[in-house]
Design a protein around this motif. Sequence first.
Motif, PDB file in Angstrom:
ATOM      1  N   ASP A   1     -39.983  35.253 -28.471  1.00  0.00           N
ATOM      2  CA  ASP A   1     -39.801  33.806 -28.612  1.00  0.00           C
ATOM      3  C   ASP A   1     -40.810  33.061 -27.745  1.00  0.00           C
ATOM      4  O   ASP A   1     -41.179  33.508 -26.661  1.00  0.00           O
ATOM      5  CB  ASP A   1     -38.379  33.415 -28.202  1.00  0.00           C
ATOM      6  N   ARG A   2     -41.228  31.885 -28.229  1.00  0.00           N
ATOM      7  CA  ARG A   2     -42.227  31.156 -27.443  1.00  0.00           C
ATOM      8  C   ARG A   2     -41.635  30.568 -26.159  1.00  0.00           C
ATOM      9  O   ARG A   2     -42.357  30.088 -25.289  1.00  0.00           O
ATOM     10  CB  ARG A   2     -42.907  30.083 -28.290  1.00  0.00           C
ATOM     11  N   ARG A   3     -40.334  30.575 -26.062  1.00  0.00           N
ATOM     12  CA  ARG A   3     -39.699  30.110 -24.825  1.00  0.00           C
ATOM     13  C   ARG A   3     -39.199  31.275 -23.959  1.00  0.00           C
ATOM     14  O   ARG A   3     -38.361  31.090 -23.088  1.00  0.00           O
ATOM     15  CB  ARG A   3     -38.553  29.151 -25.140  1.00  0.00           C
TER      16      ARG A   3
ATOM     17  N   LEU B   1     -44.793  15.764 -25.655  1.00  0.00           N
ATOM     18  CA  LEU B   1     -44.424  16.895 -26.500  1.00  0.00           C
ATOM     19  C   LEU B   1     -45.671  17.535 -27.098  1.00  0.00           C
ATOM     20  O   LEU B   1     -46.538  16.834 -27.611  1.00  0.00           O
ATOM     21  CB  LEU B   1     -43.525  16.416 -27.643  1.00  0.00           C
ATOM     22  N   CYS B   2     -45.769  18.858 -27.055  1.00  0.00           N
ATOM     23  CA  CYS B   2     -46.850  19.557 -27.747  1.00  0.00           C
ATOM     24  C   CYS B   2     -46.550  19.561 -29.243  1.00  0.00           C
ATOM     25  O   CYS B   2     -45.476  19.147 -29.667  1.00  0.00           O
ATOM     26  CB  CYS B   2     -46.990  20.979 -27.217  1.00  0.00           C
ATOM     27  N   SER B   3     -47.458  20.042 -30.038  1.00  0.00           N
ATOM     28  CA  SER B   3     -47.271  19.944 -31.493  1.00  0.00           C
ATOM     29  C   SER B   3     -46.047  20.741 -31.952  1.00  0.00           C
ATOM     30  O   SER B   3     -45.278  20.278 -32.793  1.00  0.00           O
ATOM     31  CB  SER B   3     -48.531  20.423 -32.214  1.00  0.00           C
ATOM     32  N   ASP B   4     -45.836  21.920 -31.385  1.00  0.00           N
ATOM     33  CA  ASP B   4     -44.675  22.731 -31.787  1.00  0.00           C
ATOM     34  C   ASP B   4     -43.372  22.014 -31.432  1.00  0.00           C
ATOM     35  O   ASP B   4     -42.444  21.936 -32.234  1.00  0.00           O
ATOM     36  CB  ASP B   4     -44.709  24.099 -31.096  1.00  0.00           C
ATOM     37  N   CYS B   5     -43.306  21.523 -30.209  1.00  0.00           N
ATOM     38  CA  CYS B   5     -42.089  20.838 -29.770  1.00  0.00           C
ATOM     39  C   CYS B   5     -41.888  19.555 -30.578  1.00  0.00           C
ATOM     40  O   CYS B   5     -40.764  19.201 -30.932  1.00  0.00           O
ATOM     41  CB  CYS B   5     -42.147  20.516 -28.283  1.00  0.00           C
ATOM     42  N   GLY B   6     -43.002  18.861 -30.861  1.00  0.00           N
ATOM     43  CA  GLY B   6     -42.923  17.633 -31.642  1.00  0.00           C
ATOM     44  C   GLY B   6     -42.369  17.898 -33.034  1.00  0.00           C
ATOM     45  O   GLY B   6     -41.582  17.107 -33.563  1.00  0.00           O
TER      46      GLY B   6
ATOM     47  N   ASN C   1     -36.427  18.062 -24.878  1.00  0.00           N
ATOM     48  CA  ASN C   1     -37.091  19.219 -25.475  1.00  0.00           C
ATOM     49  C   ASN C   1     -38.400  19.535 -24.738  1.00  0.00           C
ATOM     50  O   ASN C   1     -39.171  18.650 -24.391  1.00  0.00           O
ATOM     51  CB  ASN C   1     -37.382  18.950 -26.953  1.00  0.00           C
ATOM     52  N   ALA C   2     -38.621  20.823 -24.520  1.00  0.00           N
ATOM     53  CA  ALA C   2     -39.789  21.235 -23.737  1.00  0.00           C
ATOM     54  C   ALA C   2     -40.086  22.700 -23.990  1.00  0.00           C
ATOM     55  O   ALA C   2     -39.234  23.441 -24.473  1.00  0.00           O
ATOM     56  CB  ALA C   2     -39.524  21.017 -22.250  1.00  0.00           C
ATOM     57  N   CYS C   3     -41.311  23.105 -23.669  1.00  0.00           N
ATOM     58  CA  CYS C   3     -41.677  24.509 -23.756  1.00  0.00           C
ATOM     59  C   CYS C   3     -42.699  24.793 -22.655  1.00  0.00           C
ATOM     60  O   CYS C   3     -43.142  23.871 -21.974  1.00  0.00           O
ATOM     61  CB  CYS C   3     -42.236  24.837 -25.151  1.00  0.00           C
ATOM     62  N   PRO C   4     -43.086  26.053 -22.486  1.00  0.00           N
ATOM     63  CA  PRO C   4     -44.026  26.365 -21.397  1.00  0.00           C
ATOM     64  C   PRO C   4     -45.347  25.611 -21.534  1.00  0.00           C
ATOM     65  O   PRO C   4     -46.037  25.379 -20.534  1.00  0.00           O
ATOM     66  CB  PRO C   4     -44.262  27.874 -21.549  1.00  0.00           C
ATOM     67  N   ARG C   5     -45.708  25.213 -22.752  1.00  0.00           N
ATOM     68  CA  ARG C   5     -46.986  24.526 -22.942  1.00  0.00           C
ATOM     69  C   ARG C   5     -46.936  23.070 -22.505  1.00  0.00           C
ATOM     70  O   ARG C   5     -47.927  22.529 -22.033  1.00  0.00           O
ATOM     71  CB  ARG C   5     -47.392  24.594 -24.427  1.00  0.00           C
ATOM     72  N   CYS C   6     -45.778  22.432 -22.714  1.00  0.00           N
ATOM     73  CA  CYS C   6     -45.756  20.974 -22.516  1.00  0.00           C
ATOM     74  C   CYS C   6     -44.713  20.480 -21.522  1.00  0.00           C
ATOM     75  O   CYS C   6     -44.702  19.302 -21.195  1.00  0.00           O
ATOM     76  CB  CYS C   6     -45.560  20.272 -23.854  1.00  0.00           C
ATOM     77  N   GLY C   7     -43.839  21.352 -21.060  1.00  0.00           N
ATOM     78  CA  GLY C   7     -42.703  20.865 -20.277  1.00  0.00           C
ATOM     79  C   GLY C   7     -42.838  21.053 -18.779  1.00  0.00           C
ATOM     80  O   GLY C   7     -43.912  21.379 -18.267  1.00  0.00           O
TER      81      GLY C   7
END
Length: 765
Positions: free
Chosen positions: A124-126, A161-166, A182-188
Amino acid sequence: MNPGDTERLQITIQGAVQGVGFRPFVYRLATEAGLPGWVRNGAQGVLIEVEGHRQELQRFLNDLETGKPPLAIIQSLEFAYLDRQGYEHFEILHSDNLGAKSAFILPDIATCEDCVREVCDPADRRFRYPFTNCTNCGPRFSIIRALPYDRPNTSMRHFRLCSDCGREYADPLDRRFHAQPNACPRCGPRLTLWDATGRTLARDEEALQGAVQAIREGHTVAVKGLGGFHLLVDAQNAQAVRRLRHRKPRPHKPFALMYPTLKAIRADCFVDEAEARWLRSPECPIVLLLRRPEAQITTWVAPDNPTLGVMLPYTPLHHLLMAALDTPVVATSGNRTDEPITTDEHQALGRLRGFADLFLVHDRPIVRHVDDSVLRIIRGQPLLLRRARGFAPLPLILRRPVPPILALGAHLKNCVALAFDRQAFISQHIGDLSTFEAHEAFRQAVADLQQLYEVAPRYVAHDLHPDYLSTQYAKSLNLPAVAVQHHHAHLAACLAENEVEGPALGITWDGTGYGPDGTIWGGEFLLGDAGGFRRVAHLRPFRLPGGDQAVREPRRSALGILYALFGSQSMNRDDLAPVQSCSAEERRVFARMLSQGLNAPVTTSAGRLFDAVAALTGLCQHASFEAQAAMALEFAVDETEATAYHFDLRPPVEGDLVRDAEYVVDWEPVIYALLADRRAGVPPGVIAARFHNGLAEVAIAVARAVGERRVALSGGVFQNRCLLTRIASRLEAEGFRPYVHQRVPPNDGGIALGQVAVAAARFES
Ligand code: ZN
Ligand code: ZN
Ligand code: FE
């Protein structure tokens, strides 16, 4: 409640439960069980009321949670057992907003199973991302700056938000549709590990591993969590826990624990079904559990205490930390004594200096502090001891609409409340208003509630004490104000949350409350309702040498009581533990205070009577935290002992320091019997049991004398499980109807709700 009686179970559910077949499911469940009542959608979420016997209602509650439709997500579920209304059948009612519709703020919600799964999934990306959340879980109250609840109004606004999170955020079919944090390692948000001076040691996964390593090695790590900082230390490492106690300094007050899994909790504690339900609930509070004798944690966690305050991880960060550690940790609030919990990492460096060796921080600001909630199961139902994370700021539903009222709460364990229509929004636990920081937090909470709900109070309710800062603050507001006597507020709070209009006999027992006569009340029997009260009985008054200092020295309460019985001779009683503990100089000082009434205020406090008895039993002369002596007495109780000390119920007489009520509950025969038992070598456990039993019997005696069937039990003394159980059971056995707290604490955390009720009654008439 007699075994044959039926009750009403009231349930309030927040979450994704609307439009997923939830109401038909509730309807089916209730009708199949033959329970009358109703279900309704409202601004407050889904409301359910059903009536039946306690066991049927408990089964209904259980089936509701375990059998719910697959798409229904419960983010919060609160319930209370109330008197029956007499419903005849079950129906689905039209939506009702209980007055004006108000925007609704959810509490912070423990990480859901789906998010935990993603965090543990290498594909998973998270994977291992500590700030994973979704629409069903994650931060809410602690990140909201203003309404409406949109990302720009939260402390997530600086994270783009990055594109995936968006994409997730915009997709109505996604679990993260409109998930504001909402967040992920790329944008949060990201983790950083600091040393004690704030120098960066590591980031992200490396920071997490560094913190884990440090805790393993016995260091204390300050961790910025959801609603503030925790101090984490290995709970199996005696030396490390002892060092933290020494640093804080906090010699005895129990530390809370976080465990990696429920299984690990079961290895150290006894956990019944209700307790397990709460441990795993979205509210995820600290639950007080009975510890097993073979528990692996060091006794320094909770010295001389048979219970442990235990919780499970409630954010992905905690899940990751606990999974890596695989051992219970102390997770105590990151604060200095009596101050609110620290929320800002830069402040933390200063305020937690000397406590923590390392700081594990992140860059998502905490908008308002929210402590862990604390709950204890007593007589099969939850008793909240601290209402904060997971509950705040959900409203309590009032029986009748009220005008906008701001209630400022008590001086200790302060919570404030803002009520309007049929809702009372109770703030998170703020703490003791004696420190500058707490007073700031108090002002902020008051402003916060008004701003969030866009309601300006028309009335303000505050404590009767003229010198409290909250009283002065109330005056500064230039609103019609009502000063509410502390124990009247306790009674009114208990009645309000049980939807009882009164009159009732309020047995309100606590440490301190300002009385209209200027004495310190605390062992009160008040007959009345929110509209007013009559003091029908109180404990026999005695003098407290040194006033407030007695809270830290239970022996002073004992000396006050001994002085009332033996006069100046009491200081020569070297056979008595509290006297023994005093130096010759102290004896002279205390004797002078007591004989001249100087700096020795008069009190009827039940808390101080517990202190006196604990001191005379030899259990506790000095206390390092509030209620330590009373807890020692409770824990000492020998459950097999059935006899009781006898309290005298008599009219006031000449010589009583206060003659204000029809009856005085006189402890004189209790003290004589106790001293005789001590001389005879009767074990402390038996003495403690006889004292508790005696209080239960005299409560019945007063209830009989007053002749009121409804009895409300409130005040901090009713955190005592042994006492609450005994009094409630005895009252029921004698045909009385006891009411106990369920959703607000019996301690001063419940005062604001009572003030709302009293103010509403005052301004209605
Ligand atoms: Zn989730
Ligand atoms: Zn992202
Ligand atoms: Fe109180």
